[in-house]
Design an enzyme around this catalytic site. Structure first.
Site, PDB file in Angstrom:
ATOM      1  N   SER A 129      41.958  60.459 140.956  1.00 12.75           N
ATOM      2  CA  SER A 129      42.317  61.903 141.192  1.00 12.75           C
ATOM      3  C   SER A 129      42.515  62.112 142.814  1.00 12.75           C
ATOM      4  O   SER A 129      42.892  61.444 143.540  1.00 12.75           O
ATOM      5  CB  SER A 129      41.820  62.894 140.667  1.00 12.75           C
ATOM      6  OG  SER A 129      42.351  64.049 140.529  1.00 12.75           O
ATOM      7  N   HIS A 152      47.346  60.509 138.845  1.00 11.05           N
ATOM      8  CA  HIS A 152      48.025  61.491 137.989  1.00 11.05           C
ATOM      9  C   HIS A 152      48.499  62.639 138.725  1.00 11.05           C
ATOM     10  O   HIS A 152      48.038  63.083 139.902  1.00 11.05           O
ATOM     11  CB  HIS A 152      46.970  61.488 136.798  1.00 11.05           C
ATOM     12  CG  HIS A 152      45.816  62.487 137.249  1.00 11.05           C
ATOM     13  ND1 HIS A 152      45.855  63.889 137.423  1.00 11.05           N
ATOM     14  CD2 HIS A 152      44.554  62.097 137.281  1.00 11.05           C
ATOM     15  CE1 HIS A 152      44.494  64.210 137.751  1.00 11.05           C
ATOM     16  NE2 HIS A 152      43.804  63.015 137.708  1.00 11.05           N
TER      17      HIS A 152
END
Length: 264
Positions: A129, A152
């Site tokens: 992330s 993501h």
């Protein structure tokens, strides 16, 4: 005989002082690791600051006490101190994070990217992330073969209003992250978008998981390597910086010979 005993006592006192000094130094280093998760180390020619970014990146909200977290208000002063200290030659960043606060992570990444001193990062375990911008923010990045990086879209906790303004906010935040990553790595914005929007890998989310080799092949990370490789790279960067600074130093004109205005 008395002189010999005095010499022996002096040697013992010096030895005891050295042992006490080494013990105090070791104690200070241990306390530094406990307090900030960092340590200052040297091989005699290069002095580097080792910074760890682990667990979640804690931002404006305090995480529960049972969670491992990196507090960004602790890291920011360390980065400033490393940049300003004449005794520190470079920065080694060890990353094993699940992500966390987007703005806190980007703040740290921008600070690292803006440092003039040599910086090297190495991803161990995971750089997920918001850990991706942190990994690429260093001047050279490494990842071990067993580590992974999860890419993501941005997510939010808590209440969310389903209005166009919210969607626009998400898009702009994602664009900020994507731009930073592509500006500080060799991956293209188009490929980054494909990895973010991949629907075939994550069960409960969209995105991609890259292992160490894939991260390098995609151009996200510079090199595949271990801790020793990262340290060698940092030492090389420090030596190159010293050599460049030495070349740029102005030399004294005429080996210090005085000149007077108006005379040939």
């Amino acid at each position: 005989m008395i002189q010999k005993e005095n010499n022996n006592n002096e040697v013992k006192n010096n030895t005891a002082t050295n042992i006490k000094g080494d013990t105090q130094c070791s104690s200070n280093q241990n306390q530094q690791v406990i307090d900030t998760g960092s340590i200052l180390t040297s091989d005699g020619r290069h002095t580097i600051h080792c910074l760890t970014i682990i667990g979640q990146i804690e931002g404006h909200t305090v995480l529960p006490s049972q969670d491992k977290a990196t507090k960004y208000e602790h890291v920011i002063p360390q980065l400033v101190a490393v940049e300003e200290s004449p005794d520190i030659d470079g920065l080694l960043i060890i990353i094993n994070t699940v992500g966390g606060d987007v703005e806190a992570g980007l703040a740290l990444a921008e600070l690292i990217a803006g440092m003039s001193k040599p910086t090297v990062s190495i991803v161990l375990g995971g750089g997920h992330s918001i850990g991706v911008p942190l990994a690429v923010s260093a001047k050279h990045s490494f990842i071990v073969p067993s580590a992974t990086m999860t890419i993501h879209p941005v997510r939010i906790n808590g209440m969310m209003l389903g209005v166009p303004q919210t969607m626009d906010y998400f898009k702009r935040m994602q664009d900020r992250i994507t731009k930073f990553i592509t500006d500080h790595s060799h991956i293209s914005p188009e490929r980054m978008k494909e990895l973010i929007e991949n629907t075939n890998e994550l069960v409960l989310d969209i995105g991609s998981i890259l292992d160490g080799k894939q991260a390098v092949e995609e151009g996200l990370i510079d090199s595949l390597g271990s801790l020793s490789d990262a340290i060698k790279c940092l030492y090389k960067m420090i030596d190159e910086r010293r050599a460049a600074e030495k070349e740029n130093q102005p030399s004294s004109p005429d080996n210090g010979t005085l000149r007077f205005a108006g005379r040939n």
